[in-house]
Structure formats: C-alpha cells, structure tokens
Write a protein that holds these residues in place. Structure first.
Motif, PDB file in Angstrom:
ATOM      1  N   THR A   1      -5.585  -9.302  -3.931  1.00 42.36           N
ATOM      2  CA  THR A   1      -4.493  -8.446  -3.475  1.00 42.36           C
ATOM      3  C   THR A   1      -5.132  -7.233  -2.839  1.00 42.36           C
ATOM      4  O   THR A   1      -6.067  -6.651  -3.395  1.00 42.36           O
ATOM      5  N   LEU A   2      -4.632  -6.870  -1.658  1.00 41.39           N
ATOM      6  CA  LEU A   2      -5.159  -5.716  -0.930  1.00 41.39           C
ATOM      7  C   LEU A   2      -4.128  -4.607  -0.973  1.00 41.39           C
ATOM      8  O   LEU A   2      -2.945  -4.844  -0.730  1.00 41.39           O
ATOM      9  N   LEU A   3      -4.603  -3.412  -1.296  1.00 37.34           N
ATOM     10  CA  LEU A   3      -3.709  -2.287  -1.513  1.00 37.34           C
ATOM     11  C   LEU A   3      -4.245  -1.082  -0.748  1.00 37.34           C
ATOM     12  O   LEU A   3      -5.449  -0.872  -0.710  1.00 37.34           O
ATOM     13  N   ILE A   4      -3.363  -0.334  -0.113  1.00 36.21           N
ATOM     14  CA  ILE A   4      -3.794   0.897   0.554  1.00 36.21           C
ATOM     15  C   ILE A   4      -3.181   2.090  -0.170  1.00 36.21           C
ATOM     16  O   ILE A   4      -1.979   2.127  -0.411  1.00 36.21           O
TER      17      ILE A   4
ATOM     18  N   PRO B   1      -7.695   7.537   3.379  1.00 33.25           N
ATOM     19  CA  PRO B   1      -7.024   6.314   2.917  1.00 33.25           C
ATOM     20  C   PRO B   1      -8.019   5.385   2.224  1.00 33.25           C
ATOM     21  O   PRO B   1      -9.157   5.242   2.667  1.00 33.25           O
ATOM     22  N   LEU B   2      -7.568   4.787   1.126  1.00 34.18           N
ATOM     23  CA  LEU B   2      -8.410   3.894   0.333  1.00 34.18           C
ATOM     24  C   LEU B   2      -7.826   2.490   0.404  1.00 34.18           C
ATOM     25  O   LEU B   2      -6.662   2.290   0.058  1.00 34.18           O
ATOM     26  N   VAL B   3      -8.626   1.535   0.878  1.00 29.43           N
ATOM     27  CA  VAL B   3      -8.188   0.138   0.895  1.00 29.43           C
ATOM     28  C   VAL B   3      -8.901  -0.568  -0.240  1.00 29.43           C
ATOM     29  O   VAL B   3     -10.132  -0.612  -0.277  1.00 29.43           O
ATOM     30  N   VAL B   4      -8.128  -1.090  -1.197  1.00 27.05           N
ATOM     31  CA  VAL B   4      -8.711  -1.698  -2.387  1.00 27.05           C
ATOM     32  C   VAL B   4      -8.547  -3.207  -2.355  1.00 27.05           C
ATOM     33  O   VAL B   4      -7.453  -3.711  -2.094  1.00 27.05           O
ATOM     34  N   ASP B   5      -9.633  -3.897  -2.642  1.00 24.51           N
ATOM     35  CA  ASP B   5      -9.624  -5.354  -2.790  1.00 24.51           C
ATOM     36  C   ASP B   5      -9.670  -5.657  -4.286  1.00 24.51           C
ATOM     37  O   ASP B   5     -10.689  -5.447  -4.936  1.00 24.51           O
TER      38      ASP B   5
ATOM     39  N   LEU C   1     -14.386   0.402   9.759  1.00 23.55           N
ATOM     40  CA  LEU C   1     -13.281   1.314   9.444  1.00 23.55           C
ATOM     41  C   LEU C   1     -13.744   2.687   8.958  1.00 23.55           C
ATOM     42  O   LEU C   1     -13.043   3.681   9.136  1.00 23.55           O
ATOM     43  N   GLU C   2     -14.917   2.766   8.329  1.00 23.36           N
ATOM     44  CA  GLU C   2     -15.428   4.072   7.926  1.00 23.36           C
ATOM     45  C   GLU C   2     -15.779   4.875   9.171  1.00 23.36           C
ATOM     46  O   GLU C   2     -16.200   4.273  10.163  1.00 23.36           O
ATOM     47  N   PRO C   3     -15.668   6.204   9.174  1.00 24.99           N
ATOM     48  CA  PRO C   3     -15.278   7.064   8.048  1.00 24.99           C
ATOM     49  C   PRO C   3     -13.791   7.435   8.042  1.00 24.99           C
ATOM     50  O   PRO C   3     -13.422   8.395   7.384  1.00 24.99           O
ATOM     51  N   ARG C   4     -12.948   6.659   8.735  1.00 26.74           N
ATOM     52  CA  ARG C   4     -11.516   6.976   8.720  1.00 26.74           C
ATOM     53  C   ARG C   4     -10.873   6.504   7.432  1.00 26.74           C
ATOM     54  O   ARG C   4      -9.793   6.958   7.047  1.00 26.74           O
ATOM     55  N   VAL C   5     -11.504   5.498   6.809  1.00 25.66           N
ATOM     56  CA  VAL C   5     -10.931   4.804   5.672  1.00 25.66           C
ATOM     57  C   VAL C   5     -12.059   4.523   4.682  1.00 25.66           C
ATOM     58  O   VAL C   5     -13.205   4.355   5.099  1.00 25.66           O
ATOM     59  N   ARG C   6     -11.754   4.512   3.390  1.00 22.55           N
ATOM     60  CA  ARG C   6     -12.739   4.091   2.382  1.00 22.55           C
ATOM     61  C   ARG C   6     -12.338   2.708   1.879  1.00 22.55           C
ATOM     62  O   ARG C   6     -11.160   2.483   1.586  1.00 22.55           O
TER      63      ARG C   6
ATOM     64  N   GLN D   1      -6.580  -5.220  11.806  1.00 22.00           N
ATOM     65  CA  GLN D   1      -5.306  -4.916  12.448  1.00 22.00           C
ATOM     66  C   GLN D   1      -4.261  -4.463  11.408  1.00 22.00           C
ATOM     67  O   GLN D   1      -3.527  -3.497  11.627  1.00 22.00           O
ATOM     68  N   TRP D   2      -4.230  -5.141  10.281  1.00 23.75           N
ATOM     69  CA  TRP D   2      -3.273  -4.791   9.214  1.00 23.75           C
ATOM     70  C   TRP D   2      -3.528  -3.368   8.710  1.00 23.75           C
ATOM     71  O   TRP D   2      -2.603  -2.573   8.598  1.00 23.75           O
ATOM     72  N   VAL D   3      -4.798  -3.039   8.466  1.00 22.66           N
ATOM     73  CA  VAL D   3      -5.127  -1.688   7.997  1.00 22.66           C
ATOM     74  C   VAL D   3      -4.701  -0.655   9.035  1.00 22.66           C
ATOM     75  O   VAL D   3      -4.038   0.340   8.707  1.00 22.66           O
ATOM     76  N   ASN D   4      -5.039  -0.900  10.297  1.00 19.63           N
ATOM     77  CA  ASN D   4      -4.694   0.059  11.354  1.00 19.63           C
ATOM     78  C   ASN D   4      -3.182   0.220  11.490  1.00 19.63           C
ATOM     79  O   ASN D   4      -2.686   1.339  11.692  1.00 19.63           O
TER      80      ASN D   4
END
Ligand SMILES: [Zn+2]
Length: 144
Positions: free
Chosen positions: A113-116, A58-62, A85-90, A137-140
């Motif tokens: 804006t944050l996008l997954i 999963p990629l979380v973009v700022d 959050l790494e290495p579960r998420v980039r 918490q939002w990402v999880n």
C-alpha cells in the motif's frame, strides 16, 4: 526571501529547518551533518515515522512485507523513483511485519500500500504496485 521548510533527516530523524530554495543544493543535517538526501528510500519504524510524516516535505510510504512477491517486485521501482523525486519528496519504507503498530494505525489491509503524507496528514493512498512511469505520475498528480 525563501520559505522555510521542516525536513526530517534520513539518518538521525531530527527535524531541520531549511530554505525551500536550497533543497536542491545538497543540504546537510544540522544535527548529525549527514546529507539530507541520499536518492534512496529511508526505512522507518514507529520511533522515526512521525518526524518524517509531520515534516513539510511530502512523504511517500511503501508499506510492504518480505514475504510479499509483488512488494519485492516493486522495490526496485520505488528505490529508483527516490532518485527522481528527491528533493521535492521523501520516499520511505515501512516493513509491516516488523512495524505492526504502524500498519494497524493506518489500517493497512493489503500490501503493497502506498501512502502520501504531509504535515502529519494523509493526502492519498493506493493499494497495489505500479509500473515505474505510472508510479511517478501518480505521485506528481497527488502533489499537484
Ligand atoms: Zn541528521
């Protein structure tokens, strides 16, 4: 038998295939040999974005801009979250001032804006910065 995952390298942006079970064993890129996880966000442009957005991780973009006060305030929170959050998420950053094609492709109207993304698909987005605990918490929550 562990599941194979496609993970893009934060340095050369080439896609690596690695066993999911070995994600937390400090894997290295098969192409450029650098560490696949640095505990910090990676800056993406239109050339490198798809490689990361299309990976299994999963990629979380700022989406941010240098002139945006709330973006600058949120930057340390985002950077610190990469370590958690790494290495579960980039975690990645897109400077909308320099990458206007990406900003318009995703219809970014306000920043931050944050996008997954995962596997090339958008899973979630939210406009506006968040305090550290709430952000993680939002990402999880989005990733179950
Ligand atoms: Zn590499």
């Amino acid at each position: 038998m562990s599941q194979l995952m496609i993970v893009a390298c934060p340095h050369c942006h080439r896609k690596n295939r690695i066993e999911a079970a070995r994600l937390d064993e400090s894997p290295r890129c098969g192409v450029c040999k650098a560490a696949l996880f640095m505990g910090e966000p990676v800056d993406l442009d239109s050339g490198s974005f798809n490689s990361h957005a299309g990976s299994d991780l999963p990629l979380v973009v700022d989406f941010w801009a240098p002139w945006c006060g709330p973006c600058r305030q949120f930057a340390p929170t985002f950077a610190k979250a990469a370590g958690e959050l790494e290495p579960r998420v980039r975690l990645a950053k897109v400077n909308t001032e320099e990458q206007q094609a990406l900003a318009s492709r995703f219809g970014i109207r306000s920043i931050p804006t944050l996008l997954i993304m995962r596997g090339g698909k958008e899973l979630a987005r939210v406009a506006g910065a968040m305090p550290p605990g709430q952000f993680i918490q939002w990402v999880n929550q989005q990733l179950g």
